[in-house]
Design an enzyme around this catalytic site. Structure first.
Site, PDB file in Angstrom:
ATOM      1  N   GLU A  51      54.175 -80.503 -77.190  1.00 58.56           N
ATOM      2  CA  GLU A  51      55.608 -80.380 -76.929  1.00 58.56           C
ATOM      3  C   GLU A  51      56.092 -81.422 -75.906  1.00 58.56           C
ATOM      4  O   GLU A  51      55.969 -81.208 -74.695  1.00 58.56           O
ATOM      5  CB  GLU A  51      55.894 -78.992 -76.386  1.00 58.56           C
ATOM      6  CG  GLU A  51      55.192 -77.855 -77.115  1.00 58.56           C
ATOM      7  CD  GLU A  51      55.035 -76.612 -76.256  1.00 58.56           C
ATOM      8  OE1 GLU A  51      55.788 -76.463 -75.267  1.00 58.56           O
ATOM      9  OE2 GLU A  51      54.158 -75.786 -76.560  1.00 58.56           O
TER      10      GLU A  51
ATOM     11  N   HIS B  22      59.692 -78.116 -78.765  1.00 55.44           N
ATOM     12  CA  HIS B  22      58.538 -77.202 -78.811  1.00 55.44           C
ATOM     13  C   HIS B  22      57.850 -77.238 -80.182  1.00 55.44           C
ATOM     14  O   HIS B  22      57.764 -76.220 -80.867  1.00 55.44           O
ATOM     15  CB  HIS B  22      59.055 -75.789 -78.487  1.00 55.44           C
ATOM     16  CG  HIS B  22      58.025 -74.851 -77.948  1.00 55.44           C
ATOM     17  ND1 HIS B  22      56.941 -74.432 -78.665  1.00 55.44           N
ATOM     18  CD2 HIS B  22      57.916 -74.230 -76.739  1.00 55.44           C
ATOM     19  CE1 HIS B  22      56.220 -73.596 -77.940  1.00 55.44           C
ATOM     20  NE2 HIS B  22      56.770 -73.450 -76.769  1.00 55.44           N
TER      21      HIS B  22
HETATM   22  O1  TA6 Z   1      55.236 -73.993 -74.335  1.00 54.91           O
HETATM   23  C1  TA6 Z   1      54.250 -73.012 -74.071  1.00 54.91           C
HETATM   24  C2  TA6 Z   1      54.943 -71.725 -73.673  1.00 54.91           C
HETATM   25  O2  TA6 Z   1      55.710 -71.872 -72.513  1.00 54.91           O
HETATM   26  C3  TA6 Z   1      53.865 -70.657 -73.492  1.00 54.91           C
HETATM   27  O3  TA6 Z   1      53.724 -70.311 -72.146  1.00 54.91           O
HETATM   28  C4  TA6 Z   1      54.378 -69.522 -74.357  1.00 54.91           C
HETATM   29  O4  TA6 Z   1      55.207 -68.689 -73.587  1.00 54.91           O
HETATM   30  C5  TA6 Z   1      55.134 -70.277 -75.426  1.00 54.91           C
HETATM   31  O5  TA6 Z   1      55.818 -71.300 -74.712  1.00 54.91           O
HETATM   32  C6  TA6 Z   1      56.027 -69.417 -76.271  1.00 54.91           C
HETATM   33  O6  TA6 Z   1      57.129 -69.015 -75.524  1.00 54.91           O
HETATM   34  P1  TA6 Z   1      58.226 -68.128 -76.309  1.00 54.91           P
HETATM   35  O7  TA6 Z   1      59.322 -67.887 -75.322  1.00 54.91           O
HETATM   36  O8  TA6 Z   1      58.668 -68.946 -77.504  1.00 54.91           O
HETATM   37  O9  TA6 Z   1      57.516 -66.878 -76.760  1.00 54.91           O
END
Ligand code: TA6
Length: 293
Positions: free
Chosen positions: A268, A162
Site C-alpha cells: 500500500e 490500500h
Molecule cells: O494497512 C494495514 C491496516 O492498517 C491493518 O492494520 C488492518 O487494520 C488493515 O489496514 C485493514 O483495516 P480495515 O480498516 O480496512 O479493516
C-alpha cells in the site's frame, strides 16, 4: 481507442479493445477488479465485501484519506479508521482517451466536502476537493490523487492506496524494494525495525515502511521467484505491507473466505509516516503505477 463503459448508478466497468478491464464501485471510488488481457484477475476482493454502499469494500484499492489508521491529533480525532474517502459516494466525472493513456482510458472521480453528509463533515470540517484519476493501459494501472484545500484554513492529512493483490500462495511470495528500510511493525507492538533482505510471509504481517531508496524505486511482488507486480510511487514516500494471516482474517467480519489470507497481500503506497499540511488554495498530488510483469 474504443472503450466500452457500462455505467450503472453504482458501478462502472471499462474494457479496452485488447481485453484489459477494470470494475469500479462509485462508493469509495474503489477499484474492485483489474483483469489482464487474458482475463486473469489481479486484485483480491473478499466474498463478503460490502458492495451496496453500506461500508468500505474489502478488497481492490480502497482509498485511505484523510487519516491512516486512527489519530488523536491533527484534526483526525473524530474520524473512523482510515478516514471517510473509502466509505463515501464519489461522483464519476468522465472518461478521456487522452494520449497520456496511450491505448488506454483515463477515468476521473471526484469527492468534495459538499458531497459529505453533515455528520461526516462534522467529523472533519475542512473544505477540500479530491480528484482521483484511474488510467488503465495495456499492462499497467495508474491511480493518481489530487487533494486541494478549497477553504480558508490549512488542514493536515495522510493518504494511502490500500491495494489488495491476488496471489496463488502467500507462502511463495516475496516483496523486494524494502531492503534496509526502517519500518514500524504493527504486528509486534509497533516496534521500529530495519528490513533485512526481501519481505516474506510466515504470520500476520503489518509493516509501515519508509523505503530507503525513495518513491521512484520499484516495489516488486514476486511469486515462486517470478515477478508478478511492479509498483512505482510518485510523492508517496511510505508503503505498508499487510497480510492478516489466520487470526486477524477470522476476526474481520467482511473477510471471506476465512482462508483467503493465503491468496492475498496488501502493498500500500502512502504518505502516512508524517502528516501533510495543505495551506489554503494549495494542492497535493500523488500517484502509483502498477505494472504487470
Ligand atoms: O494497512 C494495514 C491496516 O492498517 C491493518 O492494520 C488492518 O487494520 C488493515 O489496514 C485493514 O483495516 P480495515 O480498516 O480496512 O479493516
Amino acid at each position: 481507442p474504443q472503450v466500452t463503459l457500462t455505467d450503472s448508478n453504482a458501478r462502472l466497468t471499462a474494457t479496452l479493445p485488447t481485453g484489459e478491464s477494470i470494475d469500479i464501485l462509485l462508493h469509495g471510488a474503489t477499484i474492485l477488479s483489474w483483469k489482464d488481457a487474458a482475463g486473469r484477475e489481479n486484485f483480491w476482493l473478499s466474498d463478503a465485501a460490502k458492495l451496496d454502499g453500506s461500508g468500505a469494500a474489502r478488497g481492490g484499492i480502497p482509498i485511505v484519506f484523510p487519516v491512516f489508521g486512527t489519530s488523536d491529533g491533527h484534526g483526525a480525532e473524530k474520524l473512523p479508521q482510515h478516514g471517510f474517502a473509502r466509505n463515501s459516494r464519489w461522483e464519476f466525472l468522465g472518461k478521456s482517451t487522452s494520449e497520456a493513456a496511450k491505448e488506454g482510458v483515463k477515468l476521473d472521480f471526484g469527492l468534495s466536502s459538499q458531497n459529505l453528509s453533515d455528520d461526516v463533515r462534522a467529523q472533519w470540517p475542512y473544505t477540500f476537493g479530491l480528484l482521483y484519476s484511474v488510467t488503465l493501459d495495456r499492462g499497467s494501472l495508474n491511480t493518481t490523487l489530487v487533494v486541494t484545500n478549497d477553504g480558508d484554513v490549512p488542514f493536515e492529512f495522510q493518504t494511502l492506496l490500500h491495494n489488495y493483490f491476488r496471489v496463488d500462495d502467500i507462502e511463495k511470495v516475496t516483496v523486494k524494494g524494502f531492503e534496509d528500510a526502517p519500518y514500524v511493525d504493527k504486528a509486534d507492538q509497533f516496534k521500529t525495525k530495519t528490513q533485512a533482505g526481501a519481505v516474506t510471509f510466515a504470520g500476520e504481517t503489518d509493516s509501515v515502511y519508509t523505503p530507503a531508496q525513495g518513491p521512484g524505486h520499484p516495489l516488486v511482488i514476486e511469486e515462486d521467484g517470478k515477478p508478478r507486480f511492479r509498483i512505482v510511487r510518485d510523492n508517496l514516500e511510505d508503503a505498508v505491507v499487510f497480510n492478516p494471516w489466520v487470526d486477524k482474517a477470522r476476526s474481520m467480519g467482511d473477510f471471506e473466505p476465512k482462508d483467503g489470507w493465503k491468496k492475498m497481500l496488501c502493498v500500500e503506497p502512502g504518505s502516512v509516516s508524517k502528516w501533510q499540511t495543505l495551506e489554503k488554495g494549495d494542492a497535493f498530488e500523488a500517484a502509483q503505477t502498477i505494472y504487470l510483469v
